[in-house]
Scaffold this active site. Structure first.
Site, PDB file in Angstrom:
ATOM      1  N   ALA A  56       1.968 -12.214  19.151  1.00 29.10           N
ATOM      2  CA  ALA A  56       0.737 -12.297  18.373  1.00 29.10           C
ATOM      3  C   ALA A  56      -0.118 -13.372  19.039  1.00 29.10           C
ATOM      4  O   ALA A  56       0.405 -14.277  19.703  1.00 29.10           O
ATOM      5  CB  ALA A  56       1.055 -12.673  16.934  1.00 29.10           C
ATOM      6  N   GLY A  62       5.582 -10.944  18.590  1.00 27.96           N
ATOM      7  CA  GLY A  62       5.022  -9.655  18.165  1.00 27.96           C
ATOM      8  C   GLY A  62       5.191  -8.561  19.207  1.00 27.96           C
ATOM      9  O   GLY A  62       5.208  -7.369  18.871  1.00 27.96           O
ATOM     10  N   GLU A  69       8.642  -7.318  18.775  1.00 27.88           N
ATOM     11  CA  GLU A  69       8.634  -6.575  17.504  1.00 27.88           C
ATOM     12  C   GLU A  69       7.964  -5.213  17.674  1.00 27.88           C
ATOM     13  O   GLU A  69       8.395  -4.222  17.073  1.00 27.88           O
ATOM     14  CB  GLU A  69       7.932  -7.416  16.431  1.00 27.88           C
ATOM     15  CG  GLU A  69       8.775  -8.637  16.016  1.00 27.88           C
ATOM     16  CD  GLU A  69       7.991  -9.674  15.228  1.00 27.88           C
ATOM     17  OE1 GLU A  69       6.885 -10.060  15.669  1.00 27.88           O
ATOM     18  OE2 GLU A  69       8.470 -10.104  14.163  1.00 27.88           O
ATOM     19  N   GLU A 115       9.110 -17.628  17.844  1.00 28.76           N
ATOM     20  CA  GLU A 115       8.343 -18.146  16.708  1.00 28.76           C
ATOM     21  C   GLU A 115       8.790 -19.510  16.205  1.00 28.76           C
ATOM     22  O   GLU A 115       7.961 -20.359  15.895  1.00 28.76           O
ATOM     23  CB  GLU A 115       8.383 -17.139  15.534  1.00 28.76           C
ATOM     24  CG  GLU A 115       7.496 -15.927  15.726  1.00 28.76           C
ATOM     25  CD  GLU A 115       8.193 -14.790  16.469  1.00 28.76           C
ATOM     26  OE1 GLU A 115       9.274 -15.023  17.061  1.00 28.76           O
ATOM     27  OE2 GLU A 115       7.660 -13.674  16.462  1.00 28.76           O
TER      28      GLU A 115
HETATM   29  N1  DAK Z   1      -1.406 -15.649  22.429  1.00 29.33           N
HETATM   30  C1  DAK Z   1      -2.582 -16.011  22.999  1.00 29.33           C
HETATM   31  N2  DAK Z   1      -2.724 -16.197  24.308  1.00 29.33           N
HETATM   32  C2  DAK Z   1      -1.655 -16.051  25.093  1.00 29.33           C
HETATM   33  C3  DAK Z   1      -0.392 -15.687  24.567  1.00 29.33           C
HETATM   34  C4  DAK Z   1      -0.274 -15.481  23.149  1.00 29.33           C
HETATM   35  N3  DAK Z   1       0.853 -15.109  22.563  1.00 29.33           N
HETATM   36  N4  DAK Z   1       0.494 -15.629  25.593  1.00 29.33           N
HETATM   37  C5  DAK Z   1      -0.204 -15.937  26.707  1.00 29.33           C
HETATM   38  N5  DAK Z   1      -1.482 -16.188  26.410  1.00 29.33           N
HETATM   39  C6  DAK Z   1      -2.551 -16.564  27.331  1.00 29.33           C
HETATM   40  C7  DAK Z   1      -2.384 -17.999  27.806  1.00 29.33           C
HETATM   41  O1  DAK Z   1      -2.914 -18.908  26.850  1.00 29.33           O
HETATM   42  C8  DAK Z   1      -3.173 -17.997  29.096  1.00 29.33           C
HETATM   43  O2  DAK Z   1      -4.543 -18.068  28.792  1.00 29.33           O
HETATM   44  P1  DAK Z   1      -5.549 -19.009  29.685  1.00 29.33           P
HETATM   45  O3  DAK Z   1      -4.983 -20.369  29.609  1.00 29.33           O
HETATM   46  O4  DAK Z   1      -5.456 -18.388  31.074  1.00 29.33           O
HETATM   47  O5  DAK Z   1      -6.880 -18.828  29.031  1.00 29.33           O
HETATM   48  C9  DAK Z   1      -2.907 -16.596  29.640  1.00 29.33           C
HETATM   49  O6  DAK Z   1      -2.470 -15.811  28.524  1.00 29.33           O
HETATM   50  C10 DAK Z   1      -1.808 -16.563  30.691  1.00 29.33           C
HETATM   51  O7  DAK Z   1      -0.673 -17.200  30.130  1.00 29.33           O
HETATM   52  P2  DAK Z   1       0.076 -18.410  30.890  1.00 29.33           P
HETATM   53  O8  DAK Z   1      -0.837 -19.161  31.789  1.00 29.33           O
HETATM   54  O9  DAK Z   1       0.814 -19.179  29.864  1.00 29.33           O
HETATM   55  O10 DAK Z   1       1.106 -17.591  31.794  1.00 29.33           O
HETATM   56  P3  DAK Z   1       2.531 -18.057  32.311  1.00 29.33           P
HETATM   57  O11 DAK Z   1       2.959 -17.048  33.331  1.00 29.33           O
HETATM   58  O12 DAK Z   1       2.517 -19.499  32.724  1.00 29.33           O
HETATM   59  O13 DAK Z   1       3.474 -17.953  31.021  1.00 29.33           O
HETATM   60  C11 DAK Z   1       4.353 -16.876  29.022  1.00 29.33           C
HETATM   61  C12 DAK Z   1       3.718 -16.702  30.435  1.00 29.33           C
HETATM   62  C13 DAK Z   1       4.423 -15.520  28.347  1.00 29.33           C
HETATM   63  C14 DAK Z   1       5.772 -17.462  29.198  1.00 29.33           C
HETATM   64  C15 DAK Z   1       3.493 -17.900  28.224  1.00 29.33           C
HETATM   65  O14 DAK Z   1       2.128 -17.461  28.265  1.00 29.33           O
HETATM   66  C16 DAK Z   1       3.909 -18.003  26.807  1.00 29.33           C
HETATM   67  O15 DAK Z   1       4.866 -18.679  26.471  1.00 29.33           O
HETATM   68  N6  DAK Z   1       3.124 -17.347  25.907  1.00 29.33           N
HETATM   69  C17 DAK Z   1       3.371 -17.441  24.493  1.00 29.33           C
HETATM   70  C18 DAK Z   1       4.559 -16.587  24.117  1.00 29.33           C
HETATM   71  C19 DAK Z   1       4.858 -16.672  22.654  1.00 29.33           C
HETATM   72  O16 DAK Z   1       5.183 -17.764  22.126  1.00 29.33           O
HETATM   73  N7  DAK Z   1       4.767 -15.524  21.983  1.00 29.33           N
HETATM   74  C20 DAK Z   1       5.062 -15.441  20.599  1.00 29.33           C
HETATM   75  C21 DAK Z   1       3.809 -15.637  19.850  1.00 29.33           C
HETATM   76  S1  DAK Z   1       4.179 -15.867  18.119  1.00 29.33           S
HETATM   77  C22 DAK Z   1       3.375 -13.862  11.171  1.00 29.33           C
HETATM   78  C23 DAK Z   1       2.638 -12.939  11.887  1.00 29.33           C
HETATM   79  C24 DAK Z   1       2.902 -12.758  13.202  1.00 29.33           C
HETATM   80  C25 DAK Z   1       3.860 -13.486  13.868  1.00 29.33           C
HETATM   81  C26 DAK Z   1       4.594 -14.395  13.124  1.00 29.33           C
HETATM   82  C27 DAK Z   1       4.367 -14.585  11.796  1.00 29.33           C
HETATM   83  N8  DAK Z   1       3.124 -14.058   9.789  1.00 29.33           N
HETATM   84  C28 DAK Z   1       1.846 -13.826   9.255  1.00 29.33           C
HETATM   85  C29 DAK Z   1       4.194 -14.565   8.960  1.00 29.33           C
HETATM   86  C30 DAK Z   1       4.065 -13.330  15.281  1.00 29.33           C
HETATM   87  C31 DAK Z   1       4.239 -14.416  16.031  1.00 29.33           C
HETATM   88  C32 DAK Z   1       4.244 -14.361  17.478  1.00 29.33           C
HETATM   89  O17 DAK Z   1       4.248 -13.349  18.121  1.00 29.33           O
END
Ligand code: DAK
Length: 260
Positions: free
Chosen positions: A66, A111, A114, A134
């Site tokens: 997400a 997400g 998921e 998360e």
């Molecule tokens: N959201 C927004 N932007 C993201 C993103 C994300 N999930 N993942 C990557 N990006 C963006 C980065 O910010 C970066 O943007 P700029 O800085 O270039 O503007 C660009 O994509 C490239 O990412 P990186 O520079 O970080 O690339 P790397 O190769 O260094 O790293 C990575 C790749 C996938 C390991 C890293 O980007 C990363 O850790 N991303 C976040 C992964 C993550 O934590 N995903 C889970 C998100 S939480 C709920 C509803 C929904 C949810 C939960 C609860 N409720 C309402 C209860 C869902 C939650 C999630 O999914």
């Protein structure tokens, strides 16, 4: 319909949705979820389409989760609404009558994992990475992760992944049963299309009833589940596909299914 955050292709009875937000590694915000909902609805009512593939644009991410920037300042009620929207869209994918295959080409985190899990099954490239990060962001999974992951890989493994936020590679995902096959990145779409062709060569009413029986039966107690299976089996005998399938076998020829 024109989409801004995804690409929808249709060819030879197969629809392919590419989640397409390259600047955010295909992360899901509200607009993307709403477009996904519209695309799935369109596929549901399109009689020329029998199967859906979901994948990510580019070679780095399936869906990196997400959208964290979008979620950062949500209020509790906005967070709840966002979670509810994602759950609803993913339920629509899961309950789509037609088979849905996830072609996981890169990061499938939060997400994204998921989304892959609400598909019928997952084929991954060697570059795929899975995880539920998360808790590292101070939140719980919100699009079904706490429920679908244990159903797929068992409670102990699911809890370990959910509590550690560990990210695992494609081979480990295969070992624990999260994905069915791992391919080289350049072979991913062809491998998935090859599996799709094998499904499409069968009786589509039977395929759809099988999907429904698995989905509904595994949520029910065993007695109810057996009734669901018996009903699906019985219903097949009202179809032209059943007559054709069995006649073809007796006549030692290939069946020509019509999906009727
Ligand atoms: N959201 C927004 N932007 C993201 C993103 C994300 N999930 N993942 C990557 N990006 C963006 C980065 O910010 C970066 O943007 P700029 O800085 O270039 O503007 C660009 O994509 C490239 O990412 P990186 O520079 O970080 O690339 P790397 O190769 O260094 O790293 C990575 C790749 C996938 C390991 C890293 O980007 C990363 O850790 N991303 C976040 C992964 C993550 O934590 N995903 C889970 C998100 S939480 C709920 C509803 C929904 C949810 C939960 C609860 N409720 C309402 C209860 C869902 C939650 C999630 O999914």
């Amino acid at each position: 319909m024109q989409f801004e955050n995804l690409i929808l292709e249709k060819q030879d009875r197969i629809a392919t949705i590419y989640i397409n937000r390259p600047k955010a590694l295909n992360a899901l915000n509200t607009d993307t979820l709403l477009e996904l909902k519209d695309a799935v609805n369109q596929i549901k009512t399109d009689d020329s389409i029998d199967l859906l593939i979901i994948t990510g644009s580019g070679d780095k991410a399936f869906v990196a989760g997400a959208d964290i920037a979008f979620m950062q300042n949500l209020t509790a009620m906005e967070g709840r609404a966002f979670g509810a929207l994602g759950q609803k869209v993913f339920m629509a994918v899961e309950s789509l009558e037609k088979p849905v295959i996830a072609a996981v080409n890169g990061f499938a985190l939060g997400g994204g994992c998921e989304l892959a899990m609400c598909c019928d099954f997952r084929i991954a490239s060697t570059k795929a990475r899975f995880g539920q990060p998360e808790v590292g962001l101070g939140i719980t999974p919100g699009f079904g992760g706490t429920q679908r992951l244990p159903r797929l890989v068992g409670m102990g493994m699911a809890k370990q992944l959910l509590m550690t936020a560990d990210i695992i590679g494609a081979q480990e995902a295969k070992r624990i049963g999260l994905v069915n096959e791992v391919t080289e990145p350049e072979e991913l779409i062809n491998t998935v299309k090859n599996i799709a062709e094998r499904i499409l060569s069968k009786g589509q009413l039977a395929v759809r009833l099988t999907k429904a029986a698995v989905n509904e039966g595994t949520q029910a107690d065993i007695n109810r589940a057996m009734t669901i299976e018996a009903d699906a089996f019985g219903l097949c005998f009202s179809t032209a596909d059943q007559k054709e399938g069995m006649n073809a076998f007796i006549e030692k020829r290939k069946p020509e299914f019509t999906g009727k």
